[in-house]
Design a protein around this motif. Sequence first.
Motif, PDB file in Angstrom:
ATOM      1  N   HIS A  11       0.761  -0.875  -0.451  1.00 45.39           N
ATOM      2  CA  HIS A  11      -0.016   0.106  -0.431  1.00 45.39           C
ATOM      3  C   HIS A  11       0.706   1.176   0.443  1.00 45.39           C
ATOM      4  N   MET A  13       0.547   5.011   0.510  1.00 44.76           N
ATOM      5  CA  MET A  13      -0.155   6.175   0.760  1.00 44.76           C
ATOM      6  C   MET A  13       0.905   6.755   1.654  1.00 44.76           C
ATOM      7  N   SER A  16       5.420   5.838   2.345  1.00 47.88           N
ATOM      8  CA  SER A  16       5.712   3.883   2.498  1.00 47.88           C
ATOM      9  C   SER A  16       6.088   2.879   1.046  1.00 47.88           C
ATOM     10  N   TRP A  39      -1.273  -0.729  -4.819  1.00 49.17           N
ATOM     11  CA  TRP A  39      -2.650   0.478  -3.790  1.00 49.17           C
ATOM     12  C   TRP A  39      -1.674   1.268  -3.861  1.00 49.17           C
ATOM     13  N   ASP A  43      -1.729   9.677  -6.677  1.00 45.97           N
ATOM     14  CA  ASP A  43      -2.556  10.334  -5.632  1.00 45.97           C
ATOM     15  C   ASP A  43      -3.834  11.126  -6.027  1.00 45.97           C
ATOM     16  N   PHE A  74      -7.384   9.318   2.181  1.00 47.29           N
ATOM     17  CA  PHE A  74      -7.755   7.835   2.008  1.00 47.29           C
ATOM     18  C   PHE A  74      -7.285   7.503   0.578  1.00 47.29           C
ATOM     19  N   ASN A  77      -3.390   7.361  -2.285  1.00 47.68           N
ATOM     20  CA  ASN A  77      -2.489   6.391  -1.745  1.00 47.68           C
ATOM     21  C   ASN A  77      -1.290   6.616  -3.463  1.00 47.68           C
ATOM     22  N   ASP A 266       1.575   8.336   7.223  1.00 46.26           N
ATOM     23  CA  ASP A 266       0.121   7.481   6.898  1.00 46.26           C
ATOM     24  C   ASP A 266      -0.371   6.065   7.558  1.00 46.26           C
ATOM     25  N   ASN A 267       0.851   5.009   7.689  1.00 50.97           N
ATOM     26  CA  ASN A 267       0.991   3.802   8.206  1.00 50.97           C
ATOM     27  C   ASN A 267       0.937   4.389   9.422  1.00 50.97           C
ATOM     28  N   TYR A 412       5.106  15.369   0.703  1.00 49.02           N
ATOM     29  CA  TYR A 412       3.971  14.899   0.776  1.00 49.02           C
ATOM     30  C   TYR A 412       2.301  15.773   0.934  1.00 49.02           C
ATOM     31  N   ASN A 492       0.357  -2.155   4.580  1.00 52.27           N
ATOM     32  CA  ASN A 492      -1.007  -2.314   4.395  1.00 52.27           C
ATOM     33  C   ASN A 492      -0.981  -0.449   5.567  1.00 52.27           C
ATOM     34  N   SER A 493      -1.991   0.358   5.549  1.00 52.89           N
ATOM     35  CA  SER A 493      -1.965   1.209   6.176  1.00 52.89           C
ATOM     36  C   SER A 493      -3.260   1.741   7.286  1.00 52.89           C
TER      37      SER A 493
END
Length: 519
Positions: A11, A13, A16, A39, A43, A74, A77, A266-267, A412, A492-493
């Motif tokens: 992921h 996001m 990451s 994924w 953005d 969300f 990502n 974000d994670n 970011y 994943n986040s």
Amino acid sequence: KRPLIQCEYAHAMGNSVGNLQDYWDVIEKYDVLQGGFIWDWVDQGLKASNENGEAFYAFGGDLGGAELQNDNNFCLNGLVDPDRSAHPALYEVKKVYQYVKFTSEDPKSGKISLKNMYDFTNLSEYNFSWRLLENGVEVGKGKIADVDIAPNQTKEVQIELPELANATSEYHLNVYMTTKHESALIPEHYLLAYEQFQLTDFKPSVFKENIDGLKLTKKEDIITVTGDGFKIGFNSKDGTLSSIDYGQGNLLQKGPAVNFWRAPNDNDYGYNMPKLLKPWKDATDTQNLLRLEVNSNEGKKIIDAVKLTANPFKIRNDFKLNATYGLPSVNGEVKVTYTINAKGEILVSTQLTGIKGDLPILPRFGNNLIIDNNYDQVAWYGRGKHENYQDRNTSALVGVYDAKVSELYYEYIRPQENGNRTDIRTLSFENKDGKGIKITAPNLFSFSAHHQLNSDFDEGMEKRQQHTFDIPTRDLININIDHSQMGVGGDNSWGNLPLEAYQIKPENLSFDYVISPIR
């Protein structure tokens, strides 16, 4: 028994895509695993302007309907910004995905194995070259001719390396594969695959405790060490290094403070890092001075710094200042020791003790300091040039790089931890006259530098809909010198921590680095 392609993995996001190489080590080990879809690609922010006319990418109800259901950021990502410019993680994806693997049992011999993982393309369709680096600087280069390797085959090639002449130098060999011809989407000489081999070990410089000619004074709350061309001050009330003057005036705005925290990415918010790891943020914010001691004139006994007088005296042995702080949130202590020699070099040693294993993992272990804004020319010998972290740095080759401080900040769309560089050997900050400071260490370290404070990127316990225009540009250079920072994660986040290999376990830790003048 059936082939598996993951519909969503890694992921992407925010900051990451950590441990992607680890993921692909597994995927390439088993035939049944055929890859997956990161994924995701882009953005999905919408270009907008705030009330001051500043451009930004809108998300999460910024353009109306915020009171209705939305998923905050969300939709952000991707591996690229909405304008399709690359996130730093995209370089890592390209490196991990390359179709040619370079390996060597003895790279110093120049024997390199090339594995062709294309299904239909012979490697004779590409150009191959090499470069030899000494302490990060190119000292030799050449082409690798007649690379004829069929699909799914491996062959060894021989590179005729020049003699590695300097026994004290660190050498690296870089190998590159580029296109021979322009095609519909890819230009001529485009880099498709590369690898770096370390040929000799890194040999750090040694700090020498030579203190001939140093003088020590105390006036009011300031302890001053004076030598040939330098003056270094300490605040006896809080034990901090308060000034460094190498002939250009004091370049220090805030002396080194022990730092255990990073602005959550974000994670991090996905596994509730601000709550889970909060004791370490508290340990960064609350450090109570317990003891402040200075080596005596003869260097034999420690004396209370408060008892020093204003009468100057020569130091005949060594100068050390020890500041010990209590960390109530983790029931531990941290001691910072400053050792100064006759060159004006400052050895900064940080020791974390009394740490129990049942504490949460550390986001970071390092020092944070702030210097004058004029010293904004940065050069480093380590991994670069793009942002990289311990779980996302295979794409960042060791070399010598330079940049302005402002160029080290990656914006970011939702502000967060950014701009780190790993495996640093040497680091310097210079003004337009080429004067400033150099930072070295006996072991590899990480750094980041911004015209912002660490707290500027931190939204706190929960996300607060911050944007790039909320981030100030300050008249300072904020520097992080880190023993380590945990990985950024990327599985994943919404719950996963960085892999265990890239966590910092709660235990007694220590690290050293040296601040030296550049005159």
